[in-house]
Motif scaffolding. Sequence first.
Motif, PDB file in Angstrom:
ATOM      1  N   LEU A  79      56.503  -1.004 176.066  1.00 57.84           N
ATOM      2  CA  LEU A  79      56.080  -1.123 177.249  1.00 57.84           C
ATOM      3  C   LEU A  79      57.059  -1.551 178.134  1.00 57.84           C
ATOM      4  O   LEU A  79      58.054  -2.715 177.971  1.00 57.84           O
ATOM      5  CB  LEU A  79      54.628  -1.932 177.384  1.00 57.84           C
ATOM      6  CG  LEU A  79      53.688  -1.582 176.428  1.00 57.84           C
ATOM      7  CD1 LEU A  79      52.357  -2.465 176.933  1.00 57.84           C
ATOM      8  CD2 LEU A  79      53.162   0.211 176.970  1.00 57.84           C
ATOM      9  N   PRO A  80      57.264  -0.980 179.340  1.00 57.45           N
ATOM     10  CA  PRO A  80      58.178  -1.470 180.341  1.00 57.45           C
ATOM     11  C   PRO A  80      57.531  -2.950 181.230  1.00 57.45           C
ATOM     12  O   PRO A  80      56.511  -3.532 180.976  1.00 57.45           O
ATOM     13  CB  PRO A  80      58.331  -0.483 181.506  1.00 57.45           C
ATOM     14  CG  PRO A  80      56.558   0.180 181.520  1.00 57.45           C
ATOM     15  CD  PRO A  80      56.396   0.211 179.854  1.00 57.45           C
ATOM     16  N   GLY A  81      58.519  -3.424 181.628  1.00 54.19           N
ATOM     17  CA  GLY A  81      58.061  -4.681 182.438  1.00 54.19           C
ATOM     18  C   GLY A  81      58.010  -6.026 181.888  1.00 54.19           C
ATOM     19  O   GLY A  81      58.293  -5.878 180.411  1.00 54.19           O
ATOM     20  N   ALA A  82      57.379  -6.972 182.491  1.00 56.95           N
ATOM     21  CA  ALA A  82      57.333  -8.221 181.893  1.00 56.95           C
ATOM     22  C   ALA A  82      56.370  -8.413 180.816  1.00 56.95           C
ATOM     23  O   ALA A  82      56.596  -9.085 179.676  1.00 56.95           O
ATOM     24  CB  ALA A  82      56.974  -9.464 182.810  1.00 56.95           C
ATOM     25  N   MET A  83      55.206  -7.612 180.947  1.00 60.61           N
ATOM     26  CA  MET A  83      54.167  -7.704 179.869  1.00 60.61           C
ATOM     27  C   MET A  83      54.769  -6.978 178.610  1.00 60.61           C
ATOM     28  O   MET A  83      54.232  -7.494 177.670  1.00 60.61           O
ATOM     29  CB  MET A  83      52.888  -6.888 180.287  1.00 60.61           C
ATOM     30  CG  MET A  83      51.836  -6.818 179.420  1.00 60.61           C
ATOM     31  SD  MET A  83      50.411  -5.973 179.992  1.00 60.61           S
ATOM     32  CE  MET A  83      49.304  -6.135 178.793  1.00 60.61           C
TER      33      MET A  83
END
Length: 246
Positions: A212-216
Amino acid sequence: MKVAVCGATGVVGSHVHRVARARGHEVVSLTRSSGHDLTKGLSEDALAGVDTIIDVSGIQTLSRKRATDYFLAVSRTLQEAGAAAGVSHLVALSIVGIDGVRSSYYGAKEEQERAVRAGVLPWTLLRAAQFHEFAAQTVERGSVGPLVVVPRARVRPVAAAEVADALVDLAEAGPAGEATDLVGPRNEILVDMVRALLARRGSRRPVVEVPLPGAMGKAMSSGRLRGTPDASRQGHQTFAEWLDQS
């Protein structure tokens, strides 16, 4: 003790309701199905005689704004109605390892934690790892035709029933602030959990793992959501044992 359970029909909430009743407590369910919309407030008598609120409410969304709006509205309702009714304890459930992950659902849970700490009600906050049931939720949410898309995640899943036991223990013990994190007994890879679940169902659906992209997504793949096993309370039931019992 009279206990109000927010989200009493959910994955953890249904177990909390069962455990509390089994221990002899009077239980009030605060759910939409019982006529309570916690984002819009509670009637004056909804928390009459309630000693402790156990908040395991949730929303299915990856939108940080939508989730934050939901959790802050619920928190505001519980603080205001709880104070007016003389509630002496709020127990809230959150997620291990989300510190600084200001993205998506995890960012919203951090906002909820801040609301609990800043509220007028004496509180206890329990952070738990992902539940064994997360594998089935992933299949449901990640289905694209026959394909199952699974986010790359290293987790240490715990049984929802064991989380419920811990929450009722904390409710009975009284306000304690930050409780010891609760994680499962062993590390798992989410895609392996999904494949094991599908095999148990007799399904041969193809499964694809994607980051998954991003900080999460980074938090999920890094393993930080497993918590710190040497400093955490550990559940007993492994994912494989949970599958056998399910």
